[in-house]
Design a protein around this motif. Structure first.
Motif, mmCIF file in Angstrom:
data_model
loop_
_atom_site.group_PDB
_atom_site.id
_atom_site.type_symbol
_atom_site.label_atom_id
_atom_site.label_comp_id
_atom_site.label_asym_id
_atom_site.label_seq_id
_atom_site.Cartn_x
_atom_site.Cartn_y
_atom_site.Cartn_z
ATOM 1 N N ALA A 1 51.914 67.075 36.092
ATOM 2 C CA ALA A 1 52.382 65.897 35.354
ATOM 3 C C ALA A 1 52.408 64.666 36.266
ATOM 4 N N ALA A 2 52.560 64.887 37.573
ATOM 5 C CA ALA A 2 52.557 63.785 38.546
ATOM 6 C C ALA A 2 52.033 64.317 39.878
ATOM 7 N N PRO A 3 50.739 64.645 39.950
ATOM 8 C CA PRO A 3 50.194 65.263 41.160
ATOM 9 C C PRO A 3 50.235 64.323 42.356
ATOM 10 N N LEU A 4 50.431 64.900 43.533
ATOM 11 C CA LEU A 4 50.479 64.114 44.769
ATOM 12 C C LEU A 4 49.061 63.921 45.312
ATOM 13 N N SER A 5 48.276 63.152 44.593
ATOM 14 C CA SER A 5 46.878 62.922 44.957
ATOM 15 C C SER A 5 46.770 61.868 46.060
ATOM 16 N N LEU A 6 45.617 61.823 46.707
ATOM 17 C CA LEU A 6 45.374 60.798 47.724
ATOM 18 C C LEU A 6 45.424 59.409 47.095
ATOM 19 N N GLU A 7 44.897 59.266 45.881
ATOM 20 C CA GLU A 7 44.907 57.955 45.233
ATOM 21 C C GLU A 7 46.335 57.473 44.980
ATOM 22 N N ARG A 8 47.189 58.376 44.544
ATOM 23 C CA ARG A 8 48.584 57.997 44.337
ATOM 24 C C ARG A 8 49.236 57.630 45.664
ATOM 25 N N HIS A 9 48.943 58.381 46.701
ATOM 26 C CA HIS A 9 49.465 58.081 48.036
ATOM 27 C C HIS A 9 49.033 56.685 48.482
ATOM 28 N N LEU A 10 47.762 56.357 48.272
ATOM 29 C CA LEU A 10 47.254 55.057 48.690
ATOM 30 C C LEU A 10 47.861 53.922 47.867
ATOM 31 N N ASP A 11 48.057 54.145 46.578
ATOM 32 C CA ASP A 11 48.710 53.136 45.738
ATOM 33 C C ASP A 11 50.093 52.804 46.300
ATOM 34 N N ARG A 12 50.838 53.837 46.587
ATOM 35 C CA ARG A 12 52.203 53.670 47.093
ATOM 36 C C ARG A 12 52.191 53.000 48.472
ATOM 37 N N LEU A 13 51.264 53.435 49.306
ATOM 38 C CA LEU A 13 51.176 52.920 50.664
ATOM 39 C C LEU A 13 50.842 51.429 50.669
ATOM 40 N N THR A 14 49.868 51.028 49.876
ATOM 41 C CA THR A 14 49.481 49.615 49.864
ATOM 42 C C THR A 14 50.591 48.749 49.265
ATOM 43 N N ALA A 15 51.369 49.297 48.333
ATOM 44 C CA ALA A 15 52.522 48.557 47.817
ATOM 45 C C ALA A 15 53.556 48.340 48.916
ATOM 46 N N VAL A 16 53.774 49.361 49.748
ATOM 47 C CA VAL A 16 54.675 49.207 50.897
ATOM 48 C C VAL A 16 54.131 48.168 51.857
ATOM 49 N N ARG B 1 59.964 55.489 50.370
ATOM 50 C CA ARG B 1 59.531 56.864 50.132
ATOM 51 C C ARG B 1 58.060 56.873 49.739
ATOM 52 N N VAL B 2 57.249 57.541 50.549
ATOM 53 C CA VAL B 2 55.822 57.719 50.250
ATOM 54 C C VAL B 2 55.486 59.190 50.477
ATOM 55 N N ASP B 3 55.243 59.922 49.402
ATOM 56 C CA ASP B 3 54.885 61.328 49.540
ATOM 57 C C ASP B 3 53.523 61.486 50.193
ATOM 58 N N ASN B 4 53.390 62.528 50.993
ATOM 59 C CA ASN B 4 52.087 62.845 51.574
ATOM 60 C C ASN B 4 51.136 63.339 50.484
ATOM 61 N N PRO B 5 49.840 63.089 50.639
ATOM 62 C CA PRO B 5 48.876 63.590 49.646
ATOM 63 C C PRO B 5 48.647 65.090 49.786
ATOM 64 N N ILE B 6 48.399 65.743 48.666
ATOM 65 C CA ILE B 6 48.156 67.188 48.634
ATOM 66 C C ILE B 6 46.733 67.428 48.135
ATOM 67 N N PRO B 7 45.885 68.101 48.900
ATOM 68 C CA PRO B 7 44.501 68.344 48.467
ATOM 69 C C PRO B 7 44.409 69.535 47.519
ATOM 70 N N ALA B 8 44.909 69.364 46.300
ATOM 71 C CA ALA B 8 44.972 70.476 45.343
ATOM 72 C C ALA B 8 43.939 70.297 44.234
ATOM 73 N N VAL B 9 43.506 71.423 43.672
ATOM 74 C CA VAL B 9 42.565 71.445 42.542
ATOM 75 C C VAL B 9 43.262 72.135 41.376
ATOM 76 N N ASP B 10 43.144 71.545 40.188
ATOM 77 C CA ASP B 10 43.785 72.115 39.002
ATOM 78 C C ASP B 10 42.887 73.169 38.373
ATOM 79 N N HIS B 11 43.273 74.433 38.497
ATOM 80 C CA HIS B 11 42.535 75.532 37.884
ATOM 81 C C HIS B 11 43.182 75.989 36.575
ATOM 82 N N GLY B 12 44.132 75.194 36.089
ATOM 83 C CA GLY B 12 44.806 75.552 34.854
ATOM 84 C C GLY B 12 45.958 76.505 35.092
ATOM 85 N N PRO B 13 46.773 76.728 34.066
ATOM 86 C CA PRO B 13 47.880 77.686 34.197
ATOM 87 C C PRO B 13 47.372 79.081 34.530
ATOM 88 N N LYS B 14 48.192 79.841 35.247
ATOM 89 C CA LYS B 14 47.805 81.219 35.571
ATOM 90 C C LYS B 14 47.883 82.091 34.313
#
Length: 423
Positions: free
Chosen positions: A381-396, A216-229
């Motif tokens: 709490a656990a954003p689907l960032s590109l860095e997290r995606h790459l960490d998971r991918l290289t482990a695979v 299981r490797v989640d796709n990265p999400i290009p999101a920006v944290d603007h804080g709670p609404k």
């Protein structure tokens, strides 16, 4: 490590290519040698700017082909692409190279399966859709507007016109699937398969060879944290293709039943019908990613009423990242991102009345405020960032290389560090 990424397009024309190209640039930035092998141009300039080697064949896809007959032959068995891939892989160092296939159904064809089986390199495959196991790629009957449970290439499958275009197009896909199954043996090539949702894995497992290893490797999400609404949004929003399988008509009907305003971003084959039947709805057409993010932030909830399997609908995650709750159909993998009753609500697929009831529930400011805060907190709490995606991918990749070497009798099992990274 030298990573060879294989896909149909060398530019972003959808989610599949976007993930592959983003990962190519990211892996190169981490110091890996990266080759991107694709059939169809043009080449995304970010690739060459990042130092990624690009092998682009300049071939056609369905949209650019001048001869539909010639293209039909290409998608069944693209011999030139197979020869080019074989030539490039033959020059790779087997001690440090891994091949990662992202796509083949739109141009490269099953012909690459034989090359991958004979190249002597570790290989893996990301299941962005279902073409490896289903002729039409979606386990969906576009004529009956329902999920298809027929066995691929069974008599019932062959006899059913499930294609969105015509049975002639379905027949071509059947021929291609026979080539995949009986000539290239492509499914057996991929002992290691990357999936992007639990639903997807459950759907494909019965159709894959015994012993297939899923990662299981989640796709990265290009999101920006603007804080709670600060306050709940106003409108209920749909983002995507206006088509029956995406459930757009169900949302329009539910909003009418609830007496609430529906806003649609996107267009598609159901667009004209929806505009005529639901004049009270707002149709904005396609918008830029930045505009969509703004509309999501301003929405009370995103409605994702898809009635077919979705691998990992990024729109759902993008909405949660903005602090917008999501009302999601229980038939699609988008439900895996939504904690029912906490960050949004599930409803029975295709049930406009149930969806209308959820729209009324989220019309309450207190409920909307609570779910908005939870959606934002849970995503970040656990954003689907590109860095997290790459960490998971290289482990695979580490696991796949070690397994390949071990099966060849030249190495020990995968290191504990890599196994821990995947737990």
């Amino acid at each position: 490590m030298h990573i060879v990424l294989v896909l149909d397009h060398a530019h972003v024309n959808g989610g599949q290519a976007k993930v592959a190209i983003d990962s190519a640039v990211g892996l190169r930035a981490r110091g890996h040698d990266v080759t991107l092998f694709a059939a169809v141009g043009p080449v995304d300039p970010r690739l060459t700017e990042a130092g990624v080697e690009v092998v682009c064949l300049g071939q056609d896809d369905l949209n650019s082909a001048s001869s539909k007959l010639a293209f039909a032959a290409q998608v069944v068995w693209n011999a030139p692409a197979a020869r080019a891939l074989a030539a490039r892989l033959s020059a790779c160092d087997p001690a440090r190279t891994l091949v990662h296939v992202h796509g083949w159904a739109k141009a490269l064809s099953p012909a690459i399966g034989r090359v991958l089986a004979r190249c002597g390199l570790p290989v893996t495959y990301t299941m962005h859709e279902f073409f490896l196991v289903c002729p039409n790629g979606g386990f969906y009957d576009f004529r009956r507007h329902e999920i298809c449970h027929r066995t691929p290439l069974s008599g019932a499958c062959i006899a059913t016109n499930c294609d969105s275009r015509s049975y002639a197009h379905k027949a071509l896909r059947l021929v291609r699937h026979v080539a995949l199954d009986r000539v290239s043996g492509m499914r057996a090539v991929f002992r290691h398969v990357v999936t992007i949702s639990a639903l997807q894995e459950s759907v494909i497992t019965p159709h894959m060879p015994p012993g297939t290893v899923f990662h299981r490797v989640d796709n990265p999400i290009p999101a920006v944290d603007h804080g709670p609404k600060p306050v709940p949004g106003e409108h209920f929003l749909f983002v995507g293709r206006l088509s029956p399988e995406k459930g757009a008509p169900h949302f329009a009907e539910a909003a009418r039943q609830a007496g609430l305003r529906s806003v649609f971003v996107g267009d598609g084959p159901s667009g004209a019908m929806l505009r005529a039947r639901y004049p009270e709805a707002v149709f904005l057409g396609w918008k830029s990613p930045a505009e969509v993010a703004g509309l999501m932030r301003a929405a009370r909830a995103l409605v994702f009423p898809s009635v077919w399997y979705e691998g990992q609908p990024l729109t759902v995650y993008e909405a949660l990242a903005t602090g917008t709750p999501v009302i999601v159909s229980d038939a699609c993998a988008g439900r895996e991102a939504v904690a029912d009753g906490e960050t949004g609500l599930w409803f029975p697929s295709g049930d406009a009345a149930a969806l209308a009831a959820h729209l009324r529930t989220l019309s309450d400011d207190g409920v909307a405020r609570r779910m908005s805060a939870a959606a934002h907190a849970r995503y970040w709490a656990a954003p689907l960032s590109l860095e997290r995606h790459l960490d998971r991918l290289t482990a695979v990749y580490t696991l796949v290389q070690a397994d390949h070497a071990a099966r060849a009798g030249s190495a020990a099992p995968a290191p504990a560090l890599a196994r821990a990274a995947l737990s």
